[in-house]
Design a protein around this motif. Sequence first.
Motif, mmCIF file in Angstrom:
data_model
loop_
_atom_site.group_PDB
_atom_site.id
_atom_site.type_symbol
_atom_site.label_atom_id
_atom_site.label_comp_id
_atom_site.label_asym_id
_atom_site.label_seq_id
_atom_site.Cartn_x
_atom_site.Cartn_y
_atom_site.Cartn_z
ATOM 1 N N ASN A 65 0.870 -1.172 0.000
ATOM 2 C CA ASN A 65 0.000 0.000 0.000
ATOM 3 C C ASN A 65 0.907 1.222 0.000
ATOM 4 O O ASN A 65 1.632 1.463 0.969
ATOM 5 N N ILE A 66 0.916 1.989 -1.086
ATOM 6 C CA ILE A 66 1.872 3.092 -1.196
ATOM 7 C C ILE A 66 1.193 4.452 -1.200
ATOM 8 O O ILE A 66 0.179 4.665 -1.868
ATOM 9 N N TYR A 67 1.724 5.342 -0.394
ATOM 10 C CA TYR A 67 1.521 6.780 -0.550
ATOM 11 C C TYR A 67 2.842 7.413 -0.165
ATOM 12 O O TYR A 67 3.298 7.240 0.964
ATOM 13 N N ALA A 68 3.453 8.095 -1.103
ATOM 14 C CA ALA A 68 4.807 8.620 -0.899
ATOM 15 C C ALA A 68 4.845 10.129 -1.032
ATOM 16 O O ALA A 68 5.889 10.703 -1.348
ATOM 17 N N VAL A 118 5.237 -9.462 -5.950
ATOM 18 C CA VAL A 118 4.956 -8.230 -5.213
ATOM 19 C C VAL A 118 4.087 -7.329 -6.072
ATOM 20 O O VAL A 118 4.451 -6.992 -7.205
ATOM 21 N N GLY A 119 2.921 -6.963 -5.540
ATOM 22 C CA GLY A 119 2.025 -6.009 -6.185
ATOM 23 C C GLY A 119 1.979 -4.724 -5.389
ATOM 24 O O GLY A 119 2.510 -4.632 -4.271
ATOM 25 N N ILE A 120 1.343 -3.709 -5.951
ATOM 26 C CA ILE A 120 1.333 -2.392 -5.313
ATOM 27 C C ILE A 120 0.053 -1.659 -5.685
ATOM 28 O O ILE A 120 -0.497 -1.867 -6.775
ATOM 29 N N TYR A 121 -0.462 -0.835 -4.759
ATOM 30 C CA TYR A 121 -1.650 -0.038 -5.077
ATOM 31 C C TYR A 121 -1.596 1.283 -4.316
ATOM 32 O O TYR A 121 -0.934 1.407 -3.283
ATOM 33 N N GLY A 122 -2.296 2.290 -4.844
ATOM 34 C CA GLY A 122 -2.363 3.584 -4.176
ATOM 35 C C GLY A 122 -3.262 4.537 -4.941
ATOM 36 O O GLY A 122 -3.626 4.289 -6.096
ATOM 37 N N GLY A 177 -0.312 8.388 -4.609
ATOM 38 C CA GLY A 177 -0.057 6.950 -4.528
ATOM 39 C C GLY A 177 -0.382 6.236 -5.826
ATOM 40 O O GLY A 177 0.249 5.227 -6.166
ATOM 41 N N GLY A 178 -1.352 6.749 -6.563
ATOM 42 C CA GLY A 178 -1.642 6.199 -7.880
ATOM 43 C C GLY A 178 -0.500 6.462 -8.847
ATOM 44 O O GLY A 178 -0.122 5.595 -9.643
ATOM 45 N N GLN A 179 0.058 7.667 -8.789
ATOM 46 C CA GLN A 179 1.221 7.976 -9.615
ATOM 47 C C GLN A 179 2.383 7.055 -9.270
ATOM 48 O O GLN A 179 3.051 6.510 -10.159
ATOM 49 N N SER A 180 2.639 6.861 -7.969
ATOM 50 C CA SER A 180 3.726 5.975 -7.553
ATOM 51 C C SER A 180 3.476 4.545 -8.016
ATOM 52 O O SER A 180 4.408 3.840 -8.416
ATOM 53 N N THR A 181 2.216 4.113 -7.957
ATOM 54 C CA THR A 181 1.889 2.754 -8.393
ATOM 55 C C THR A 181 2.231 2.551 -9.863
ATOM 56 O O THR A 181 2.864 1.563 -10.247
ATOM 57 N N LEU A 182 1.801 3.492 -10.702
ATOM 58 C CA LEU A 182 2.136 3.385 -12.122
ATOM 59 C C LEU A 182 3.645 3.421 -12.313
ATOM 60 O O LEU A 182 4.203 2.617 -13.083
ATOM 61 N N ASN A 183 4.329 4.332 -11.604
ATOM 62 C CA ASN A 183 5.774 4.444 -11.780
ATOM 63 C C ASN A 183 6.518 3.205 -11.298
ATOM 64 O O ASN A 183 7.608 2.898 -11.787
ATOM 65 N N ALA A 184 5.939 2.481 -10.352
ATOM 66 C CA ALA A 184 6.549 1.219 -9.932
ATOM 67 C C ALA A 184 6.643 0.257 -11.115
ATOM 68 O O ALA A 184 7.653 -0.435 -11.301
ATOM 69 N N LEU A 185 5.589 0.220 -11.940
ATOM 70 C CA LEU A 185 5.575 -0.685 -13.097
ATOM 71 C C LEU A 185 6.360 -0.122 -14.271
ATOM 72 O O LEU A 185 6.822 -0.881 -15.136
#
Length: 595
Positions: free
Chosen positions: A370-373, A459-463, A467-475
């Motif tokens: 769960n990401i919010y950065a 490992v998956g990620i959501y936000g 946090g949505g921007q970070s999620t996309l940038n993770a991929l």
Amino acid sequence: MAVPADNSPKASPDGIWSAFVQGDNLVVRKAGDTAIVPLSVDGTAGEFYDPGTLRWSPDSRHIMIYRVRPGYQRRVLRVESSPRDQLQPKLQSQLYPKPGDAIDQERPVLFNVATRRQTVIDDALFPIPYELSAPRWRQDGRSVAFDYVRRGFGQARIVAVDAETGVAHAAVTEDAKTFVYADRRYAHEIGADGREIVWASERDGWNHLYLIDGRTGAVKNRITTGDWVVRDVIAVDDAKRQIVFAASGMNAGEDPYFRHVYRIDFDGRHLTALTPAKADHDTRFSPDGTLYVDTYSRVDLPTVSELHRSSDGALVATVTKGDDSALRAAGFRPPEVFVAKGRDGRTDIWGVVVRPRDYDPRKRYPVIENIYAGPHDSFVPKQYWPFGFHSGGDKVIGMQAQADLGFIVVQIDGMGTANRSKAFHDVAWKNLADSGFPDRIAWHRAMAAKDPSYDIDRVGIYGASAGGQSTLNALLFHGDFYKVGVAYAGCYDNRMDKISWNEQWLGWPVDASYAAASGVDHAAQLTGKLLMIVGEQDSNVDPASTMQVADALIRAGKDFELLVVPGASIASGARAGRSITSRGGSSGFCAGAWR
């Protein structure tokens, strides 16, 4: 829509005059009289006097008001496809300045009511304003002050203006090579004339309090010092020359994010700890300051509230003490706090781990982060948190509920977030694509090395939002590690998002750092499985940001999933049952992706 400024007549403190704006100019009128006395004649539609900034001096002799040159009125347009009160769609319009836009330019103007003298304040001390606060008259009426933040957020100061001469001076100035942390600016002016100022500054690499000479802007003395941060000023007693404040990171061997409350003298002596329990504290003082209620907890310690005496911190009574024994008996296990070294091999990175209620250490579990950065704060919970809800309350599926579907769910504060050192925070400067990923990945790997059930290959990620921007940038940027992402209402290109948040971290003018973090510009780098969710009426982030990513992904020949929720807004939940996060839950997608 923008709310019009209040232009009702503002009475002078002595009740003799009232002041308001008429035809873009400042006018006054005597009580009981109908005759209008103009104080200015230079106001126009293109440079008008703003009634919302009108302030009388305490002695009723002067007025300060801002003359405003309007900037570009950018509006975000959204089609409401399915309104409940009519068949045809509606067009919604929202005032929404974006990075780089021309913004309102405010110029303080001082008026002597008796002589009608007008003084336009020299702007040498505030030449490139992003924001001026409303004017604040000192109690003695001899000067008026306002806060200035330079556009690009590299400087903040208090500007004081002499009421008789109109001459301005810098009462205190804060400069930064990166950014001044605008969300945490703090100033307290002592006495009737602002001769001394308690000022929060990160000039030594940590957020601390300083006593400033308000006439010269020089530091009289440091109030707090050390490798820890002042989080909040709770109370200032000018007579006793004491400050009560919250800080974190002072106690060795403890979570550096735990807030504790202290008292200290203006000269930096007699530092007194008021909240000794090893936990995160929220403290409220009685109106007379003689007592305080200390409410504290940890993710594994139910909430305790105690009444204490302020003079020596002595316990007067225990108000409440949480008991989660029944919850534990029903299968609840508190989140596990885990600490690992970050990208530099030295800095501690803190996170929490939530496991299924039926967790079996012999099994292998896919992981969801769960990401919010967002650089404006830190986000890993520090208080008692039995059901694992994050921002959004009951409209957001909790981390425990996700874990119970067969995952290990984690949340981490990487570098670039707040409440640690200035260097820790500065990682975000012109670098929002980073999102602390090098620290997060190191943390994941350390967790997997400790726990064989932690499946580092899944490992998956959501936000949401940032946090949505970070999620996309993770991929996009770390697709070798993150395999699945669910991003909702993301600000995927910082040039599309609100001006205040983005210029704070990426600066001004808009430069290549904005494009470097853009999910649109880097869409062709997508790997893994992506679901984007957006509300048609999102008023927090322009929904077009999601559509621009979708367009770029299609052009790049990438497969992804997109859910658009009619009428929904992440900011407010436009209709009951239409909040983004209550529809098409993220964990179900992640579960399907692993099968």
